[in-house]
Design a protein around this motif. Structure first.
Motif, mmCIF file in Angstrom:
data_model
loop_
_atom_site.group_PDB
_atom_site.id
_atom_site.type_symbol
_atom_site.label_atom_id
_atom_site.label_comp_id
_atom_site.label_asym_id
_atom_site.label_seq_id
_atom_site.Cartn_x
_atom_site.Cartn_y
_atom_site.Cartn_z
ATOM 1 N N ALA A 60 -55.539 -13.130 -32.725
ATOM 2 C CA ALA A 60 -54.665 -13.737 -33.623
ATOM 3 C C ALA A 60 -53.074 -12.784 -33.822
ATOM 4 O O ALA A 60 -52.332 -13.236 -34.145
ATOM 5 N N SER A 61 -53.421 -11.605 -33.522
ATOM 6 C CA SER A 61 -52.266 -10.558 -33.755
ATOM 7 C C SER A 61 -51.928 -10.042 -32.309
ATOM 8 O O SER A 61 -51.460 -8.994 -32.389
ATOM 9 N N LEU A 62 -52.417 -10.683 -31.398
ATOM 10 C CA LEU A 62 -52.445 -10.479 -29.895
ATOM 11 C C LEU A 62 -51.175 -9.792 -29.410
ATOM 12 O O LEU A 62 -51.103 -8.966 -28.663
ATOM 13 N N LEU A 63 -49.902 -10.243 -30.007
ATOM 14 C CA LEU A 63 -48.751 -10.023 -29.360
ATOM 15 C C LEU A 63 -47.948 -8.954 -30.370
ATOM 16 O O LEU A 63 -46.696 -8.636 -29.881
ATOM 17 N N THR A 64 -48.530 -8.336 -31.290
ATOM 18 C CA THR A 64 -47.644 -7.271 -32.102
ATOM 19 C C THR A 64 -48.591 -6.042 -31.960
ATOM 20 O O THR A 64 -49.486 -5.778 -31.926
ATOM 21 N N THR A 65 -47.583 -4.984 -31.891
ATOM 22 C CA THR A 65 -48.114 -3.682 -32.167
ATOM 23 C C THR A 65 -47.950 -3.227 -33.550
ATOM 24 O O THR A 65 -48.470 -2.325 -34.009
ATOM 25 N N VAL A 67 -53.162 -17.819 -32.175
ATOM 26 C CA VAL A 67 -52.948 -17.647 -31.034
ATOM 27 C C VAL A 67 -52.701 -19.064 -30.561
ATOM 28 O O VAL A 67 -53.732 -19.797 -30.384
ATOM 29 N N ILE A 68 -51.826 -19.641 -30.022
ATOM 30 C CA ILE A 68 -51.796 -20.932 -29.293
ATOM 31 C C ILE A 68 -51.106 -21.058 -28.027
ATOM 32 O O ILE A 68 -50.681 -20.244 -27.556
ATOM 33 N N VAL A 69 -51.569 -21.874 -26.920
ATOM 34 C CA VAL A 69 -51.140 -22.003 -25.590
ATOM 35 C C VAL A 69 -49.829 -22.850 -25.858
ATOM 36 O O VAL A 69 -49.767 -23.823 -26.460
ATOM 37 N N THR A 70 -48.805 -22.440 -25.044
ATOM 38 C CA THR A 70 -47.779 -23.138 -24.899
ATOM 39 C C THR A 70 -47.240 -23.521 -23.650
ATOM 40 O O THR A 70 -46.263 -24.449 -23.421
ATOM 41 N N GLU A 71 -47.877 -23.153 -22.578
ATOM 42 C CA GLU A 71 -47.574 -23.788 -21.245
ATOM 43 C C GLU A 71 -48.906 -23.602 -20.405
ATOM 44 O O GLU A 71 -49.781 -22.655 -20.543
ATOM 45 N N LEU A 123 -52.297 -20.074 -18.008
ATOM 46 C CA LEU A 123 -52.229 -20.493 -19.366
ATOM 47 C C LEU A 123 -51.168 -19.133 -19.982
ATOM 48 O O LEU A 123 -51.520 -18.026 -20.017
ATOM 49 N N LYS A 124 -50.229 -19.800 -20.767
ATOM 50 C CA LYS A 124 -49.170 -18.860 -21.500
ATOM 51 C C LYS A 124 -49.627 -19.110 -22.800
ATOM 52 O O LYS A 124 -49.439 -20.419 -23.334
ATOM 53 N N ALA A 125 -49.507 -17.856 -23.677
ATOM 54 C CA ALA A 125 -50.274 -18.235 -24.956
ATOM 55 C C ALA A 125 -49.010 -17.028 -25.958
ATOM 56 O O ALA A 125 -48.840 -16.110 -25.287
ATOM 57 N N ARG A 126 -48.909 -17.434 -27.047
ATOM 58 C CA ARG A 126 -48.200 -16.371 -28.031
ATOM 59 C C ARG A 126 -49.047 -16.599 -29.712
ATOM 60 O O ARG A 126 -49.538 -17.582 -29.546
ATOM 61 N N ASP A 127 -48.268 -15.604 -30.113
ATOM 62 C CA ASP A 127 -48.729 -15.773 -31.704
ATOM 63 C C ASP A 127 -47.975 -16.877 -32.178
ATOM 64 O O ASP A 127 -46.959 -17.162 -32.041
#
Length: 221
Positions: A16-21, A141-145, A155-159
């Protein structure tokens, strides 16, 4: 913290906080969040997403070798062990000898060359994508591609929050009717990507409880 340590934390197994430091909620913001709308996938691509989630959810214990390549092309390698939910260990080869260990709640890192010891909440690192008790790719987190490949799919995913940059690209390999996570690349807010390849993954590897314990060493900064 060294660049290697930062990259190891960003890409270690690796939501859920996958992409942030520096997660938004950790900064004490009171702003209203805006969210990205997930794309509508074909039935075939949705089946790939569902299959990936089921595979990640099925992971229990295991271990093997990994190779990590940062955005400058520098490569490191080491051993890794997994015990879902919550626990993982990355042990980098010399001369770095870096350790990244999740005990189920906290990710601890130790850089013996700098005598630097750091701690982070597990849910504030990309490790949570693989280690969460319940894996979801349709909420925080959701899949975008979804991209088919010759031997599987990516699978490409982002917050889901619009103000959080970065993404993760996971590559799954199909071996007959079986699925296997082959590698992933985390791209940060600056567009710098780090790739982790699972050279080997033995789901029957012996896993000791002490592998997931990393206390602050004496003399650590």
């Amino acid at each position: 913290m060294t660049e290697l340590t930062k990259r190891a934390l960003l890409t270690g197994l690796t939501a859920a906080s996958l992409l942030t430091t520096a997660p938004v909620w950790a900064q004490g913001r009171n702003t209203i969040q805006q969210f990205v709308t997930p794309p509508k996938f074909s039935a075939q691509d949705q089946a790939r997403i569902d299959r990936a989630v089921a595979y990640l959810q099925s992971l229990g214990t295991g271990g093997g070798r990994f190779e990590q390549t940062d955005y400058k092309g520098r490569t490191t390698a080491g051993n890794w062990w997994l015990q879902r939910p919550g626990k993982i260990r990355f042990e980098y080869d010399a001369p770095y000898s870096l350790l990244v260990v999740s005990d189920g709640k906290t990710v601890n890192t130790w850089d013996p060359r700098l005598k630097a010891f750091n701690q982070y909440p597990l849910n504030a690192t990309p490790l949570s994508l693989f280690l969460s008790k319940q894996i979801r790719l349709d909420q925080g987190v959701i899949v975008t591609e979804v991209t088919p490949t010759t031997d599987g799919f990516r699978l490409k995913a982002r917050d889901r929050r619009r103000d959080v940059e970065g993404s993760i690209l996971m590559t799954f390999i199909e071996r007959g009717n079986a699925l296997q996570l082959g590698e992933w690349t985390v791209t940060d807010q600056q567009g710098k990507g780090t790739r982790v390849k699972l050279v080997t993954f033995d789901r029957n590897a012996a896993v000791r409880p002490d592998l997931f314990v990393l206390r602050k060493p004496k003399g650590a900064n």
